[in-house]
Design a protein around this motif. Structure first.
Motif, mmCIF file in Angstrom:
data_model
loop_
_atom_site.group_PDB
_atom_site.id
_atom_site.type_symbol
_atom_site.label_atom_id
_atom_site.label_comp_id
_atom_site.label_asym_id
_atom_site.label_seq_id
_atom_site.Cartn_x
_atom_site.Cartn_y
_atom_site.Cartn_z
ATOM 1 N N LEU A 1 1.820 -8.937 14.699
ATOM 2 C CA LEU A 1 1.338 -10.027 13.857
ATOM 3 C C LEU A 1 1.117 -11.322 14.626
ATOM 4 O O LEU A 1 0.919 -12.365 14.011
ATOM 5 N N VAL B 1 1.390 -2.376 13.850
ATOM 6 C CA VAL B 1 0.604 -3.596 14.053
ATOM 7 C C VAL B 1 1.505 -4.690 14.617
ATOM 8 O O VAL B 1 2.713 -4.699 14.357
ATOM 9 N N VAL C 1 -1.911 -13.625 13.572
ATOM 10 C CA VAL C 1 -2.725 -13.161 12.436
ATOM 11 C C VAL C 1 -2.563 -14.137 11.264
ATOM 12 O O VAL C 1 -1.585 -14.869 11.191
ATOM 13 N N SER D 1 0.825 -1.217 0.000
ATOM 14 C CA SER D 1 0.000 0.000 0.000
ATOM 15 C C SER D 1 0.855 1.263 0.000
ATOM 16 O O SER D 1 0.373 2.341 0.336
ATOM 17 N N MET E 1 -1.772 -14.614 5.223
ATOM 18 C CA MET E 1 -1.793 -13.585 4.176
ATOM 19 C C MET E 1 -1.436 -12.214 4.744
ATOM 20 O O MET E 1 -0.669 -11.452 4.167
ATOM 21 N N THR E 2 -1.993 -11.930 5.917
ATOM 22 C CA THR E 2 -1.730 -10.623 6.526
ATOM 23 C C THR E 2 -0.285 -10.527 6.985
ATOM 24 O O THR E 2 0.387 -9.506 6.752
ATOM 25 N N SER E 3 0.217 -11.597 7.602
ATOM 26 C CA SER E 3 1.596 -11.503 8.087
ATOM 27 C C SER E 3 2.561 -11.417 6.913
ATOM 28 O O SER E 3 3.531 -10.664 6.938
ATOM 29 N N SER E 4 2.290 -12.170 5.830
ATOM 30 C CA SER E 4 3.178 -12.086 4.662
ATOM 31 C C SER E 4 3.152 -10.680 4.075
ATOM 32 O O SER E 4 4.194 -10.128 3.698
ATOM 33 N N SER E 5 1.959 -10.107 3.999
ATOM 34 C CA SER E 5 1.852 -8.777 3.397
ATOM 35 C C SER E 5 2.592 -7.736 4.229
ATOM 36 O O SER E 5 3.305 -6.881 3.694
ATOM 37 N N LEU E 6 2.427 -7.824 5.534
ATOM 38 C CA LEU E 6 3.021 -6.776 6.373
ATOM 39 C C LEU E 6 4.529 -6.992 6.585
ATOM 40 O O LEU E 6 5.308 -6.044 6.521
#
Ligand SMILES: Cc1cc2nc3c(=O)[nH]c(=O)nc-3n(C[C@H](O)[C@H](O)[C@H](O)COP(=O)(O)O)c2cc1C
Length: 231
Positions: free
Chosen positions: A124, A122, A127, A42, A130-135
């Protein structure tokens, strides 16, 4: 330094960190400046670098690292000197790395600059993948860029995660707001003794590339059995 040389010779430096020469603040800033060019999900930069130079804080951080290294990691099945491999060359490499990791544990207290890479905004814990990979994917490339930039300037680094088993205490030590900032790694930053680093032994390209989908006939690494859990 040509980018291919930086990419192939940025080693985990442990025994060749020179604690006797101070790293100028300007160099740290230059490395961070380059690191910030890495991609981030993002387009929000959540990477933070906590640069620790105060002797008391450095000692506190190094003590946390050593405590985990000596009292949890070294006796665990995940200790690099104990990871099973049937390849004799890989086994020799692992033994060398184990001696080197032992040396870093002894030397970390002496290194004048320690850098903690953080994800801001944030935590992790628990979580979805997908969220942890993204962040994490928005932070780890920047930290690796920092290490490449350091290498290009004659500085050595070593990605470590050992102290994360005592992350909360490290957060208290460094005033990091634990509830919204996750530490992801710790690296020493020091001039290296000599700058002649070599390519490392790694699997071949054919071992790791799966063309047009996963090839189940390929050998993979040994599945992980023991995972170090925070105490
Ligand atoms: C996620 C991650 C965690 C690591 N944690 C540690 C650590 O806690 N202590 C340490 O001495 N090395 C640590 N390392 C360094 C690896 O052991 C090192 O990358 C490996 O030995 C390969 O070294 P080389 O690139 O010089 O061949 C870590 C590396 C990564 C990528």
């Amino acid at each position: 330094m040509h980018i291919d040389e930086a990419l192939s010779t940025t080693r985990a430096v442990r025994r060749r960190l020179d604690p006797s020469r101070e790293v100028p603040v300007e160099l740290v800033r230059d490395c961070v400046d380059l690191a910030l060019q890495a991609p981030a999900g993002s387009a929000v930069t959540r990477t933070r670098f906590v640069v620790v130079r105060d002797p008391t804080l450095r000692k506190g951080l190094a003590d946390l690292y050593s405590d985990v290294y000596r009292h949890s990691y070294r006796d665990s099945p995940g200790y690099i000197g104990r990871v099973p491999t049937s390849d004799p060359a890989a086994a020799r490499r692992q033994q060398r790395t184990a001696r080197s990791a032992d040396a870093l544990d002894r030397a970390l207290h002496e290194v004048g600059t320690l850098v903690v890479g953080c994800l801001d905004g944030v935590r992790l814990d628990g979580v979805p993948a997908m969220t942890s990979s993204s962040l994490l994917g928005g932070v780890l490339p920047a930290i690796w860029s920092f290490m490449l930039a350091a290498r290009a300037r004659g500085l050595g680094t070593c990605w470590t995660t050992m102290h994360l088993a005592r992350e909360r205490e490290a957060a208290e030590l460094l005033d990091i707001p634990y509830d919204r900032v996750q530490q992801v790694c710790l690296t020493p930053l020091a001039w290296t003794v000599g700058t002649d680093f070599r390519r490392a032994g790694r699997p071949s390209v054919d071992e790791v590339v799966h063309w047009d989908g996963w090839d189940a006939t390929r050998a993979g690494p040994e599945p992980l059995k023991g995972v170090l859990r925070p105490s």
